[in-house]
Write an enzyme that holds these catalytic residues in place. Structure first.
Site, PDB file in Angstrom:
ATOM      1  N   LYS A  47      15.652 -10.119 -37.526  1.00 32.37           N
ATOM      2  CA  LYS A  47      16.618 -10.748 -38.425  1.00 32.37           C
ATOM      3  C   LYS A  47      15.989 -11.259 -39.711  1.00 32.37           C
ATOM      4  O   LYS A  47      16.706 -11.590 -40.656  1.00 32.37           O
ATOM      5  CB  LYS A  47      17.343 -11.865 -37.684  1.00 32.37           C
ATOM      6  N   SER A 287      16.905  -9.933 -24.933  1.00 33.46           N
ATOM      7  CA  SER A 287      17.595  -8.718 -25.395  1.00 33.46           C
ATOM      8  C   SER A 287      16.613  -7.549 -25.494  1.00 33.46           C
ATOM      9  O   SER A 287      17.002  -6.382 -25.377  1.00 33.46           O
ATOM     10  CB  SER A 287      18.285  -8.945 -26.742  1.00 33.46           C
TER      11      SER A 287
HETATM   12  N1  PMP Z   1      18.649  -9.281 -29.982  1.00 32.81           N
HETATM   13  C1  PMP Z   1      18.554 -10.492 -30.523  1.00 32.81           C
HETATM   14  C2  PMP Z   1      17.675 -11.513 -29.857  1.00 32.81           C
HETATM   15  C3  PMP Z   1      19.283 -10.812 -31.663  1.00 32.81           C
HETATM   16  O1  PMP Z   1      19.181 -12.032 -32.210  1.00 32.81           O
HETATM   17  C4  PMP Z   1      20.131  -9.825 -32.225  1.00 32.81           C
HETATM   18  C5  PMP Z   1      20.976 -10.176 -33.407  1.00 32.81           C
HETATM   19  N2  PMP Z   1      22.114 -10.932 -33.030  1.00 32.81           N
HETATM   20  C6  PMP Z   1      20.209  -8.571 -31.627  1.00 32.81           C
HETATM   21  C7  PMP Z   1      19.449  -8.332 -30.504  1.00 32.81           C
HETATM   22  C8  PMP Z   1      21.120  -7.484 -32.146  1.00 32.81           C
HETATM   23  O2  PMP Z   1      20.821  -7.042 -33.427  1.00 32.81           O
HETATM   24  P1  PMP Z   1      21.993  -6.590 -34.401  1.00 32.81           P
HETATM   25  O3  PMP Z   1      22.731  -7.843 -34.802  1.00 32.81           O
HETATM   26  O4  PMP Z   1      21.320  -5.962 -35.559  1.00 32.81           O
HETATM   27  O5  PMP Z   1      22.881  -5.675 -33.663  1.00 32.81           O
END
Ligand code: PMP
Length: 332
Positions: A47, A287
């Site tokens: 991010k 994640s």
């Molecule tokens: N994993 C984590 C820990 C995140 O903070 C995010 C962003 N919300 C994502 C995955 C997913 O990324 P994106 O928003 O680009 O789909």
């Protein structure tokens, strides 16, 4: 001239791809898995890319000037990136966070001088989340209509609707993956939250090679908060987007770029997160574990034997040490 950087914005991106050799061995996988380690960004997540891009874009368009307050809504990582870049450029930051994310996220934002608020404590957002079964697009729209439309005190970056979200991944994440694999990639696996990562990098990679498979990872059926199950343990940062009515899908998500959605339950994501720490010495967030678990499922498919899979691991496990992510031991 040596190599001295002038601001944290210059440190964003160009994260490494690591071949997960020991994880592959553990499962006897016949496909290769390369992990894109986004915790190499200056504030330890993918991010940082969008935080830098969205703030630069707002500056270029004359929307903000030092001293102004930047607002963002986030599961944490975008907020941390925004608070850091804001600090370095003389802006104030005000960050709304999902209620149940790790304490490290709140602490990091405050360390950068940002103000933190919880969604649930805001009368408009909290109520909208409850009535919509936790739909963020709906809740944020309500906040825009009922609160932001009446004030000029803050500038809302709005990652779910900001073109720079998908755009920066198309300009950086996708090309980095293409260059580091020298185009030898068959499958891209990434979790979806706003969808910016997969939509932007997927778009770039498909333009380069149209038969690359794009696999989106989202929480499984038992790992989604909704009206009936408000207390389930989700996977911070990712959401199920393929089940939403069109008007509630973030604009940063291009569903049509995805060839396959894989649902991963929180417990499987936790186990994979713990395993990769032990097999390859990689400490990542929940994640990332979900994405890795899905990459393994892809690697185990007979038709994927010999293929090259790139999996995006969005953040650092250090951001989860206050949770039970590395503590539960029931699977051992
Ligand atoms: N994993 C984590 C820990 C995140 O903070 C995010 C962003 N919300 C994502 C995955 C997913 O990324 P994106 O928003 O680009 O789909």
């Amino acid at each position: 001239m040596g190599k001295i950087y002038e601001s944290i914005s210059e440190l964003v991106g160009r994260t490494p791809l690591l071949h997960l050799q020991q994880y592959e061995k553990k499962y006897g996988l016949k496909a290769s898995i390369y992990a894109k380690l986004e915790y190499y960004n200056p504030n330890q997540s993918s991010k940082d890319r969008i935080a830098t891009a969205m703030i630069s874009d707002a500056e270029k368009r004359g929307k903000i000037k030092p001293g102004d307050t930047i607002l963002e809504m986030t599961s944490g990582n975008t907020g941390i990136g925004v608070a850091a870049v804001a600090a370095s450029k003389g802006y104030k930051s005000k960050i709304y966070l999902e209620d149940d994310v790790s304490e490290e996220r709140f602490q990091s934002i405050r360390a950068f001088g940002g103000e933190t608020l919880r969604f649930g404590e805001d009368p408009v957002i909290g109520e909208a989340l409850r009535e919509s079964g936790n739909n963020f697009v709906y809740a944020i729209q309500k906040y825009k209509d009922e609160v932001l439309s009446k004030t000029n005190d803050v500038y809302f970056l709005d990652q779910d609707h900001n073109d720079e979200n998908m755009g920066i991944h198309e300009r950086t994440t996708g090309p980095e993956i293409w260059e580091d694999t020298e185009g030898d990639i068959d499958i891209l696996v990434a979790g979806i939250g706003t969808g910016g990562t997969i939509s932007g990098s997927g778009k770039y990679l498909k333009k380069k090679k149209d038969d690359i498979r794009i696999v989106a990872v989202q929480p499984g059926l038992n790992s989604r908060k909704n009206l009936e199950h408000p207390d389930v343990e989700g996977i911070t940062g990712i959401h199920a987007l393929d089940i939403l009515p069109e008007e509630r899908v973030p604009h940063s998500m291009n569903l049509s770029i995805v060839d396959e959605f894989i649902n991963v339950e929180t417990q499987d994501a936790k186990i994979a997160t713990r395993e990769i720490a032990k097999t390859d010495g990689i400490l990542v967030g929940l994640s990332s574990g979900a994405a890795l678990y899905a990459a393994r499922l892809e690697a185990e498919k007979p038709e994927n034997e010999g293929k090259k899979i790139v999996v995006v691991l969005p953040d650092s496990g250090l951001r989860y040490l206050s949770t039970d992510l590395f503590e539960d031991r029931e699977e051992e």
